[in-house]
Enzyme design. Structure first.
Site, PDB file in Angstrom:
ATOM      1  N   LYS A 177       0.834  -1.206   0.000  1.00  0.00           N
ATOM      2  CA  LYS A 177       0.000   0.000   0.000  1.00  0.00           C
ATOM      3  C   LYS A 177       0.871   1.260   0.000  1.00  0.00           C
ATOM      4  CE  LYS A 177      -3.701   2.637   0.633  1.00  0.00           C
ATOM      5  NZ  LYS A 177      -4.319   2.749   1.963  1.00  0.00           N
ATOM      6  N   GLU A 259       0.314  13.769   4.741  1.00  0.00           N
ATOM      7  CA  GLU A 259       1.083  12.671   5.333  1.00  0.00           C
ATOM      8  C   GLU A 259       2.325  12.336   4.513  1.00  0.00           C
ATOM      9  OE1 GLU A 259      -1.927   9.717   7.490  1.00  0.00           O
ATOM     10  OE2 GLU A 259      -2.443   9.983   5.380  1.00  0.00           O
TER      11      GLU A 259
END
Length: 296
Positions: A177, A259
């Site tokens: 991911k 992020e």
């Protein structure tokens, strides 16, 4: 189950809403604007298959985790430790905390705060956005990969129409991911374009290949066995979420800190520590950081 969602943004609202629709008692811990809208009208879930106002509780207080069986921990990676410290005094000893976050090290960082509690990592594949206060819009997918320590809640998630697989290699799945996020997120953020348009841009496929190869080299040096077929997973994002803007793009569009330090930035730091050059990841990371500083 009694469930709380800590950091109920788009991801938390989606999974919390799905569990509430299945009959579980769910409290979303969210920003006051969302709490007010949900208290008045319920959570609007606009998905591929239904558009409903789902009734559930909402609070802006971390103490709402008290007495729960399961906490879905959905805060940004930048807030992991601080949010963990907020919920710590209110957690029951047997409450499971399931991390539904981007990045590869959040569960470890959270476990360091919640030392006497069970923290489990999960890999999240869902395309969602907050379309307004108390309104989550679902664009695709919604499946989870969880650690064996979360196996007890997997049947409830599956029954709530959340496809959930228990895996012994969640670390490798988290890295898969991460690689997808590194390939897609920053480009979507810099251009403010969805995945389908960025991936067909001139030279972008070559850039994505360079990013992926750097990530794989760092993962190998870290002793990670990346789960699955990376190239197939890259194509699947393009095929299943062509209209989706990355979470990094959504953050920048709203003037929020992204992020990126835990995505391409993490690969840069880990690569530097291992003596592995990561120029493509470094460029994407530094450009997103520049865009963040421009907003400030």
């Amino acid at each position: 189950m009694k469930v709380a969602v800590m950091g109920a943004g788009a991801v938390g609202c989606y999974y919390g809403g799905m569990l509430a629709r299945a009959g579980h008692t769910v409290t979303l811990i969210a920003r006051p604007t969302h709490v007010q809208a949900i208290a008045a009208n319920g959570l609007r879930m606009e998905t591929k298959t239904f558009d409903e106002q789902v009734r559930l509780a909402a609070s802006s207080e971390a103490s709402a985790v008290r007495g729960t069986d399961l906490v879905l921990f959905c805060v940004k990676s930048t807030d992991t430790e601080a949010a963990g410290a907020q919920i710590l005094p209110h957690l029951a000893p047997d409450t499971l905390v399931l991390c539904l976050q981007n990045g590869v090290d959040n569960a470890e960082r959270l476990q360091a705060v919640l030392t006497n509690h069970t923290v489990a990592a999960a890999v999240v594949y869902v395309a969602t956005e907050m379309a307004g206060p108390g309104h989550v819009k679902h664009h695709g997918r919604g499946d989870l990969v969880v650690e064996p320590s979360a196996a007890a809640v997997a049947p409830a998630l599956v029954a709530a129409a959340v496809p959930t697989v228990v895996s012994d290699n969640v670390r490798g799945a988290l890295w898969l991911k991460l690689i997808l996020n590194c390939a897609y997120n920053a480009v979507s953020a810099i251009t403010q374009l969805p995945y389908g348009k960025t991936a067909i841009g001139e030279g972008v496929q070559d850039l994505m290949r360079d990013v992926v190869n750097e990530c794989l080299a760092v993962a190998k040096a870290e002793g990670v066995q990346v789960a699955g077929d990376v190239n197939a997973a890259i194509r699947m994002i393009f095929d299943t979420m062509p209209g989706q803007f990355s979470s990094t793009a959504q953050d920048l569009a709203r003037g929020k800190k992204s992020e990126i330090d835990y995505l391409n930035g993490l690969v840069v730091r880990r690569g530097q520590a291992r003596g592995i050059a990561t120029p493509a990841n470094r460029v994407l990371w530094s450009l997103v950081k520049l865009l963040e500083s421009k907003q400030g």
